[in-house]
Every structure is written in C-alpha cells, then in structure tokens.
Enzyme design. Structure first.
Site, PDB file in Angstrom:
ATOM      1  N   LYS A 109       0.841  -1.208   0.000  1.00 52.50           N
ATOM      2  CA  LYS A 109       0.000   0.000   0.000  1.00 52.50           C
ATOM      3  C   LYS A 109       0.868   1.247   0.000  1.00 52.50           C
ATOM      4  CE  LYS A 109       0.826   1.514   4.385  1.00 52.50           C
ATOM      5  NZ  LYS A 109       1.820   2.531   4.539  1.00 52.50           N
ATOM      6  N   ASP A 114      -2.093  -1.700  10.184  1.00 57.12           N
ATOM      7  CA  ASP A 114      -2.297  -1.748   8.730  1.00 57.12           C
ATOM      8  C   ASP A 114      -2.884  -3.079   8.251  1.00 57.12           C
ATOM      9  OD1 ASP A 114      -1.307   0.773   8.218  1.00 57.12           O
ATOM     10  OD2 ASP A 114       0.722   0.097   7.768  1.00 57.12           O
TER      11      ASP A 114
HETATM   12  P1  ATP Z   1       4.560  -0.141   7.543  1.00 56.67           P
HETATM   13  O1  ATP Z   1       4.377   0.603   6.264  1.00 56.67           O
HETATM   14  O2  ATP Z   1       3.386  -1.010   7.944  1.00 56.67           O
HETATM   15  O3  ATP Z   1       5.113   0.650   8.658  1.00 56.67           O
HETATM   16  P2  ATP Z   1       7.004  -1.114   6.452  1.00 56.67           P
HETATM   17  O4  ATP Z   1       6.680  -1.402   5.021  1.00 56.67           O
HETATM   18  O5  ATP Z   1       7.678   0.183   6.730  1.00 56.67           O
HETATM   19  O6  ATP Z   1       5.689  -1.254   7.289  1.00 56.67           O
HETATM   20  P3  ATP Z   1       7.916  -3.793   6.789  1.00 56.67           P
HETATM   21  O7  ATP Z   1       8.353  -4.102   5.387  1.00 56.67           O
HETATM   22  O8  ATP Z   1       6.661  -4.393   7.251  1.00 56.67           O
HETATM   23  O9  ATP Z   1       7.904  -2.231   7.026  1.00 56.67           O
HETATM   24  O10 ATP Z   1       9.137  -4.202   7.728  1.00 56.67           O
HETATM   25  C1  ATP Z   1       9.318  -3.675   9.030  1.00 56.67           C
HETATM   26  C2  ATP Z   1      10.173  -4.657   9.848  1.00 56.67           C
HETATM   27  O11 ATP Z   1       9.372  -5.804  10.147  1.00 56.67           O
HETATM   28  C3  ATP Z   1      11.377  -5.180   9.111  1.00 56.67           C
HETATM   29  O12 ATP Z   1      12.524  -4.534   9.557  1.00 56.67           O
HETATM   30  C4  ATP Z   1      11.422  -6.685   9.379  1.00 56.67           C
HETATM   31  O13 ATP Z   1      12.495  -7.034  10.199  1.00 56.67           O
HETATM   32  C5  ATP Z   1      10.151  -6.982  10.151  1.00 56.67           C
HETATM   33  N1  ATP Z   1       9.308  -8.046   9.525  1.00 56.67           N
HETATM   34  C6  ATP Z   1       8.644  -9.002  10.196  1.00 56.67           C
HETATM   35  N2  ATP Z   1       7.936  -9.777   9.358  1.00 56.67           N
HETATM   36  C7  ATP Z   1       8.139  -9.327   8.112  1.00 56.67           C
HETATM   37  C8  ATP Z   1       7.672  -9.730   6.840  1.00 56.67           C
HETATM   38  N3  ATP Z   1       6.853 -10.779   6.668  1.00 56.67           N
HETATM   39  N4  ATP Z   1       8.051  -8.996   5.773  1.00 56.67           N
HETATM   40  C9  ATP Z   1       8.871  -7.922   5.936  1.00 56.67           C
HETATM   41  N5  ATP Z   1       9.369  -7.523   7.126  1.00 56.67           N
HETATM   42  C10 ATP Z   1       9.009  -8.207   8.215  1.00 56.67           C
END
Ligand code: ATP
Length: 325
Positions: free
Chosen positions: A11, A141
């Site tokens: 998203k 989210d």
């Molecule tokens: P949001 O936009 O919801 O804040 P994000 O896109 O910034 O999320 P994610 O890609 O979800 O961040 O990753 C955040 C942290 O979560 C990573 O540093 C990783 O270590 C951890 N993590 C745990 N499970 C997962 C997963 N299935 N995929 C990616 N990261 C994960």
C-alpha cells in the site's frame, strides 16, 4: 485443498495526518490508503506437523517468531485451537517483491495473507470483518491489507471506511536500497517534536475525525479528480524523516523537477508512510514509465531502486494456480 498461494498487495499513503494521542497511548491518525500491484506472493502448505515454518530468501526478513506472517499463524492457532489440532501447521513461503521497512506495509500484507490463507485451508469461513478483527491484533495496517482498494483509515489506522476505487492511476516508487526507516522511530520522533500540539480530548478527537471524513482529499477521490488528489497529497511524517534523511527530501524534490518538465500527466509526489519510499503519482502508465527512467538517470550511480505500479481495487487475492503440464 492443502495448499494456497496468495497475492499480498503493498500500500501507499495518499494522506497521513497525525491528529493526536489516544488514551491507549497510540497515535490518532487520519489516513487515505491505496493498494498497489507491487505484491509479495505467499504460499501456505499444510505440513502435517504442529508447527508453522517460515521460508524466505530476503536477507532482511526474519525467519523466526518475529515474522509478522508467523505471528498471524500463531494468532489463528490460538483463536481456533480445535481447528488447529485437526488440520495442523503450515509451511509459509514468502516471495518478497516489496522492499522491507519501506513504508509500504510489506510485513502487514504478509500477515493479512496468512489470515486469509489459513481461513481457507482450515475451512473456517470467516467473514472479512472477522478477519479484520483478528488482523487488528497484529498491526494497524493489517485490516486494510485484507480488503485493500482505496480507504479512509482513522483511529490507529484500523477503522476503515471504503472510498470509491481509483482506476487508471500509476505510481513510480523510488527507494534507496541501503536506506530503511523504522516506523516506531518515526512516530516517536514526531511525538517528541510535535506532541505539545496534539489533540487529546476525546470529544475534540471525534470532531477532527468527522472533519477529515468530509475532507478535501476524500472529496477529490469521490470525484476521481487526479489533479486535486496530486495537490492534496500529505504526510506529517515527512516533517521528521526529511531532516534526518535529506536524500529522501531530495528524491521528492527531484520528482517535482522532472514532473514539471514532463508531459502534464505528473500529478504530485510524496513519501509513503514512515518512508523512505517516495512515490510520484501519474495519470497514465506511459508517464509513469517515462518518469521512472528519468529518476533513474537523475540518480545514476546511487543505489536507488525504482518500480512502476498501478492502483489496485483489492487487497489479498488468491493467486491463480498454474496449469500443470
Ligand atoms: P509499515 O508501512 O506497515 O510501517 P514497512 O513497510 O515500513 O511497514 P515492513 O516491510 O513491514 O515495514 O518491515 C518492518 C520490519 O518488520 C522489518 O525490519 C522486518 O524485520 C520486520 N518483519 C517481520 N515480518 C516481516 C515480513 N513478513 N516482511 C517484511 N518484514 C518483516
């Protein structure tokens, strides 16, 4: 069926306003969320054991109990212990296309896919709102990632009002490969710097929420007015991420410079979520592809990664099975 593959859409935030602090300590938010067709593929396969196992090649994705997909499976097992005892655990294979810690809800979308997939494998027949109730416990989210499309999200981000689908919009997503921003850090820093101006009174929070419901962005989306949507892109977290990561601020500025020279289909650019991904919104695929090449050329020699994605009207989808030959 013992195995399902799911498409877990990322998203972007078209709008992210931090309104105040809730009695539970979370931030009160007003966001407009949009699914895009940059997606992870999640395969769930019954493994005949009492365990969940995570497989993923991406170096930044944890394979242990901290993986959000694993936590989603554990939540389902504890919510439905009899069904878990009957069907057993699954192997969860994550094919990661969405950049990690990028502000694109990659982890949340994986958790959403596991909720939807286990509902199918365990033949639970849960409704979307039941799945969303479970999703809330994993992260703000996750409920949106289940249903996807275009939605207004309030509260911690888990209270959703669907908005009309936005077809035929494209984004160019750009992120420096070596740069990751912690969502927790971004919100904590925002609280430190701007907490004094937070709305804390319950009645005032409600009034602000209602104003956002009738807000200009929601109106622009209702009219599918791309130019207005582009002008109204907003993200409070840029206030803390840009000073700490000037290259992210520069990326957005560069999109505006390139957009001004392009063929008029550039609508605006903004950081998504807590960053550091910056997206540029365009009204056609051709413009998005052109802009993608331009930003790559402008940042040649850096580790910038660039994707072109289309707006999607859906969240978690079951992947079509490939014909066997
Ligand atoms: P949001 O936009 O919801 O804040 P994000 O896109 O910034 O999320 P994610 O890609 O979800 O961040 O990753 C955040 C942290 O979560 C990573 O540093 C990783 O270590 C951890 N993590 C745990 N499970 C997962 C997963 N299935 N995929 C990616 N990261 C994960």
């Amino acid at each position: 069926m013992q195995s399902y593959s799911l498409i877990a859409a990322a998203k972007i935030n078209l709008y992210l306003e931090i309104i105040g602090e809730r009695p539970d300590g979370y931030h009160e938010l007003a966001m407009v969320l949009q699914s895009i067709d940059l997606a992870d593929y999640i395969n769930l396969r019954a493994n005949g054991t009492e365990q969940f196992r995570i497989y993923c090649q991406h170096p930044q994705v944890p394979l242990d109990k901290t993986n959000l997909a694993y936590r989603a499976a554990e939540l389902m097992a504890s919510a439905f212990p009899d069904v878990f005892a009957k069907y057993g655990g699954v192997d969860i294979t994550i094919h990661k296309n969405t950049p990690v810690a990028a502000g694109l809800a990659g982890g949340s979308s994986n958790a959403a896919a596991v909720l939807v997939g286990l509902d199918l494998i365990w033949k639970l027949g849960l409704t979307q709102s039941e799945l969303q109730e479970l999703g809330k416990q994993l992260g703000s989210d996750v409920p949106f990632c289940i249903t996807g499309g275009t939605a207004l999200a309030t509260g911690r981000g888990e209270q959703l009002s669907p908005l009309p689908d936005l077809d035929n919009f494209y984004v160019v997503l750009a992120k420096y490969r070596s740069l990751a921003v912690s969502t927790a850090w971004a919100y904590q820093t925002f609280r430190q710097q701007f907490g004094a101006s937070y709305v804390r009174d319950a009645q005032k929070l409600l009034e602000r929420q209602q104003r956002v419901h009738s807000g200009l962005m929601v109106n622009a989306i209702a009219h599918r007015d791309g130019a207005k949507i582009g002008q109204l892109l907003y993200n409070d977290l840029e206030k803390v991420v840009f000073p700490a990561y000037p290259q992210v601020a520069d990326l957005r500025a560069t999109f505006y410079q390139l957009g001004a020279k392009s063929n008029g289909n550039f609508l605006g650019a903004m950081m998504s979520g807590s960053g550091p991904t910056v997206f540029a919104l365009t009204a056609s695929e051709a413009s998005a592809r052109y802009l993608a090449e331009e930003i790559k050329a402008a940042k040649a020699g850096t580790d910038l990664e660039v994707w072109v994605a289309r707006f999607l009207p859906t969240g978690i989808q079951i992947a079509p099975t490939l014909p066997k030959n």
